[in-house]
Structures are given as structure tokens and as C-alpha cells.
Design a protein around this motif. Structure first.
Motif, short mmCIF file in Angstrom:
data_model
loop_
_atom_site.label_atom_id
_atom_site.label_comp_id
_atom_site.label_asym_id
_atom_site.label_seq_id
_atom_site.Cartn_x
_atom_site.Cartn_y
_atom_site.Cartn_z
N VAL A 88 -1.43 21.43 -1.87
CA VAL A 88 -2.56 21.99 -2.60
C VAL A 88 -2.05 22.97 -3.64
O VAL A 88 -1.30 23.90 -3.31
CB VAL A 88 -3.54 22.72 -1.65
CG1 VAL A 88 -4.71 23.31 -2.45
CG2 VAL A 88 -4.05 21.77 -0.58
N TRP A 102 -3.43 25.67 -5.79
CA TRP A 102 -4.69 26.41 -5.83
C TRP A 102 -5.14 26.72 -7.24
O TRP A 102 -6.35 26.71 -7.52
CB TRP A 102 -4.54 27.70 -5.01
CG TRP A 102 -4.44 27.40 -3.55
CD1 TRP A 102 -3.31 27.36 -2.79
CD2 TRP A 102 -5.51 27.04 -2.67
NE1 TRP A 102 -3.60 27.01 -1.49
CE2 TRP A 102 -4.95 26.81 -1.39
CE3 TRP A 102 -6.89 26.90 -2.84
CZ2 TRP A 102 -5.74 26.44 -0.30
CZ3 TRP A 102 -7.66 26.54 -1.76
CH2 TRP A 102 -7.09 26.32 -0.51
N VAL A 113 -6.91 23.66 -8.37
CA VAL A 113 -8.23 23.51 -7.76
C VAL A 113 -9.24 24.41 -8.46
O VAL A 113 -10.36 23.99 -8.79
CB VAL A 113 -8.17 23.84 -6.26
CG1 VAL A 113 -9.57 23.88 -5.65
CG2 VAL A 113 -7.30 22.82 -5.53
N THR A 139 -12.42 22.86 -10.59
CA THR A 139 -13.80 23.14 -10.18
C THR A 139 -14.51 24.02 -11.20
O THR A 139 -15.70 23.85 -11.45
CB THR A 139 -13.82 23.82 -8.80
OG1 THR A 139 -12.96 24.97 -8.82
CG2 THR A 139 -13.36 22.86 -7.73
N VAL A 170 -15.29 26.64 -3.33
CA VAL A 170 -14.02 27.29 -3.71
C VAL A 170 -14.23 28.79 -3.90
O VAL A 170 -13.43 29.62 -3.46
CB VAL A 170 -13.44 26.65 -4.98
CG1 VAL A 170 -12.22 27.45 -5.47
CG2 VAL A 170 -13.04 25.21 -4.71
N VAL A 179 -14.56 30.57 -0.49
CA VAL A 179 -13.31 30.65 0.26
C VAL A 179 -12.33 31.61 -0.39
O VAL A 179 -11.67 32.42 0.29
CB VAL A 179 -12.69 29.26 0.42
CG1 VAL A 179 -11.28 29.35 1.02
CG2 VAL A 179 -13.57 28.38 1.30
N MET A 182 -13.81 17.32 -1.15
CA MET A 182 -12.86 18.40 -1.35
C MET A 182 -11.43 17.92 -1.12
O MET A 182 -10.50 18.37 -1.80
CB MET A 182 -13.19 19.57 -0.42
CG MET A 182 -12.38 20.82 -0.71
SD MET A 182 -12.43 21.34 -2.45
CE MET A 182 -14.15 21.80 -2.63
N THR A 214 -8.34 18.47 -3.75
CA THR A 214 -7.12 19.21 -3.41
C THR A 214 -5.89 18.32 -3.39
O THR A 214 -4.77 18.80 -3.59
CB THR A 214 -7.26 19.91 -2.05
OG1 THR A 214 -7.60 18.94 -1.05
CG2 THR A 214 -8.36 20.97 -2.11
N LEU A 231 -11.25 23.63 2.69
CA LEU A 231 -10.44 24.59 1.94
C LEU A 231 -9.82 25.64 2.85
O LEU A 231 -8.67 26.03 2.67
CB LEU A 231 -11.30 25.26 0.88
CG LEU A 231 -11.61 24.44 -0.37
CD1 LEU A 231 -12.62 25.18 -1.25
CD2 LEU A 231 -10.35 24.15 -1.17
N ALA A 248 -6.96 24.03 4.55
CA ALA A 248 -5.83 23.83 3.62
C ALA A 248 -5.13 25.15 3.34
O ALA A 248 -3.90 25.21 3.27
CB ALA A 248 -6.35 23.22 2.32
N ARG A 249 -5.90 26.23 3.21
CA ARG A 249 -5.27 27.53 2.96
C ARG A 249 -4.46 27.99 4.15
O ARG A 249 -3.37 28.54 4.00
CB ARG A 249 -6.35 28.57 2.61
CG ARG A 249 -5.76 29.88 2.13
CD ARG A 249 -6.81 30.80 1.58
NE ARG A 249 -7.74 31.26 2.60
CZ ARG A 249 -8.64 32.23 2.41
NH1 ARG A 249 -8.73 32.80 1.21
NH2 ARG A 249 -9.44 32.61 3.37
#
Length: 311
Positions: free
Chosen positions: A99, A101, A104, A108, A159, A162, A233, A237, A294, A297-298
Motif C-alpha cells: 500500500v 498511502w 491512496v 481518493t 480514507v 482512518v 478499497m 490500495t 484500510l 492494511a495500515r
């Protein structure tokens, strides 16, 4: 592989060069002193594996390169290089799971703006969905689903929640709060016109066995919305944007909004209310699932960085 292009002030160019040279997931490092004009500085380029791109962007940001210069990333379609193959092998993880970021946020943010083009796509999609409902044509309804641009603002809200980016939440919320009511109003006016010329009547909404899913709310409405939000999502990502088409087909946001307008015009208030609930359920489910993906993924990204640090 990604091509990284960095414009950097001369006093930091060696630090950037050393950073890229020391990264096992980067190769083809080149440096051209003094070639950048606006902003002025040196140009440092490299090909980097997707798995290490996010970490490199963070380190470049720590050097202030994004403020004093600039960083761009481009996807490399074809690369014939043993050094490139070695860099991809040296990068930890799988490129499809990596990912980036900043990417992303950029994607978005761009796709969530309330613009004339966005509003036109949403309105046309609602009109198509309304025609599909009137004619009891699931094919037309599916076409409206594909055309609808609403996933961009929904993704921006997720997004923003998060990453605690209020600007993204506001931008996505405004696009939804203005876009849907305006599109629904135009659809209602179009329904009145069709009614006036005899192309629409209450009887047309009496038997909708093929498109009843638009307003029939149930447990699967939320389940489908959650799955669609997660898949959407994941496609953003992992840079697999082609799978977004499948996401659009699976959710009934646009059809529900369109049918609510038509049913309201024709006095079918129960179906209009059901469609409104269907719309709300889908919007809520998509945002919740997208945010959950998300968060996962983080968490995975942080664990990966800790492993790299420990190694």
C-alpha cells in the motif's frame, strides 16, 4: 516496478542518492546535477519495487524533499533488467499487497471532488436506473451501476476517517450530500415529464420482479454493501482498479436513489421509503467495510516496517 523521479535542492541531493543506493529494493539510480529549473535543484531518479515505495516516500518526506522539491511516481509497464529483477526479489512482501498511502490519498482525493463531470455522470446513471426500473430491465440497471461515480467520494470518506484527514471526509461528504439530491431531483423531474407524455404510469411500477432488489431491503443488502466496500478499497490500495467495475455492479446506490425519485412521483411512498433505506444501508456498509480494510492494511504496514527495522 515504479519509476521514482525526485527534484531535490543541491544540499540534500547526496542524502537522497545515498538513500536510494542503500535501498535493496531500488535500482537504476541516476543523478543529474543542476538540471531542474522549476523548482531548481538536482534530479535523482530510480526504479523502485512497489513494496518499498511507501517507506521511501516517508524518508524523502523526512528530508523535506516534498516541500523544497518534488517527488513523482510512474508505473513501469515493461522492464528488462537483471538489476530490476534483483531489486524486486530483495523487496519484502508481494507487490500486490503493498500500500502506497500517498497514492491512496491522491487517488481518493481526486476522484471525490464535486465537479460538473461528476454530477453529470451521477445524474445520467440515475436516469438510466430509473428507465431500467420503469421498463423492468435489469440490464439497464446494471449499466447505471457501472456508470455511477459514487465510490470515489465514499472511498474518500473512509480514507479520511482512518487517516484523520478532515479535508477528505468533507470533500467526499459534500460530493455525496450535494450530488445525490441533485441527481434525484432531476430524475424526479424527468419522471414527471415521462408521466405527462404517457410513458410512465403507476401500473409500470406494479410488477417489478426483475429489479425488485433495488428497493427490497434485507440482511443481504448490508452484506453485499460490506463486501463491495471491502473489494473496492482493496482494488484501490493494490492498484487493481479494473476490479472496481465488479464493485459498481454489486451495489445498488444509484438504482435505489433513482427508484426513490420515480416511486415518490408516482405516489408509491412505501417503495420510495424502502429505496431510501436501501441507499442509506449501501452507503453506510461501503464506508464501514472500506475503513476496516484500510485499518487492516495500515496495521500490516506497521508490522512490516517493524520487521524491517528488526532485520
Amino acid at each position: 516496478m515504479l519509476h521514482m523521479r525526485v527534484i531535490v535542492p543541491p544540499d540534500r541531493s547526496e542524502a537522497v542518492r545515498d538513500l536510494l543506493v542503500a535501498e535493496p529494493g531500488a535500482t537504476h539510480v541516476t543523478m543529474l546535477p543542476g538540471v531542474a529549473v522549476q523548482p531548481s535543484g538536482d534530479l535523482v531518479e530510480a526504479d523502485v519495487a512497489r513494496e518499498v515505495a511507501d517507506d521511501l516516500l516517508g524518508r524523502l518526506g523526512a528530508l523535506g524533499v516534498d516541500r523544497a522539491g518534488g517527488v513523482t511516481l510512474e508505473v513501469i509497464d515493461t522492464s528488462l533488467s537483471d538489476a530490476g529483477d534483483a531489486a524486486e526479489e530483495a523487496a519484502p512482501g508481494d507487490p500486490q499487497d503493498a500500500v502506497i498511502w500517498d497514492e491512496v490519498v491522491a487517488r481518493t482525493g481526486e476522484e471525490s471532488r464535486l465537479s460538473v463531470t461528476y454530477q453529470m455522470f451521477l445524474t445520467i446513471a440515475c436516469l438510466l436506473a430509473a428507465i431500467g426500473a420503469i421498463t423492468n430491465s435489469p440490464v439497464t440497471v446494471v449499466g447505471a451501476m457501472v456508470l455511477g461515480p459514487e465510490f470515489g467520494p465514499l472511498a474518500a470518506v473512509a480514507v479520511g476517517l482512518v487517516l484523520r484527514r478532515g479535508d477528505l471526509v468533507r470533500r467526499g461528504a459534500v460530493a455525496l450530500a450535494v450530488g445525490f439530491p441533485l441527481a434525484m431531483t432531476i430524475t424526479a423531474l424527468a419522471s414527471l415529464l415521462l408521466d405527462a407524455v404517457g410513458l410512465l404510469s403507476t401500473a409500470d411500477l406494479a410488477d417489478l420482479d426483475q429489479v425488485g432488489f433495488i428497493y427490497e431491503v434485507g440482511p443481504f443488502s448490508l452484506i453485499v454493501a460490506l463486501l463491495a466496500g471491502a473489494a473496492g478499497m482493496l482494488s484501490l490500495t493494490s492498484a487493481k482498479s479494473a476490479t472496481l467495475v465488479g464493485v459498481f455492479i454489486s451495489v445498488t446506490t444509484v438504482p435505489a436513489a433513482a427508484f426513490a425519485s420515480v416511486a415518490l412521483v408516482e405516489g408509491r411512498y412505501v417503495q420510495a421509503m424502502q429505496s431510501g433505506v436501501q441507499l442509506a444501508v449501501n452507503l453506510f456498509g461501503i464506508v464501514v467495510a472500506a475503513a476496516a480494510v484500510l485499518l487492516l492494511a495500515r496495521s500490516r504496514s506497521r508490522q512490516g516496517r517493524r520487521k524491517l527495522s528488526a532485520g
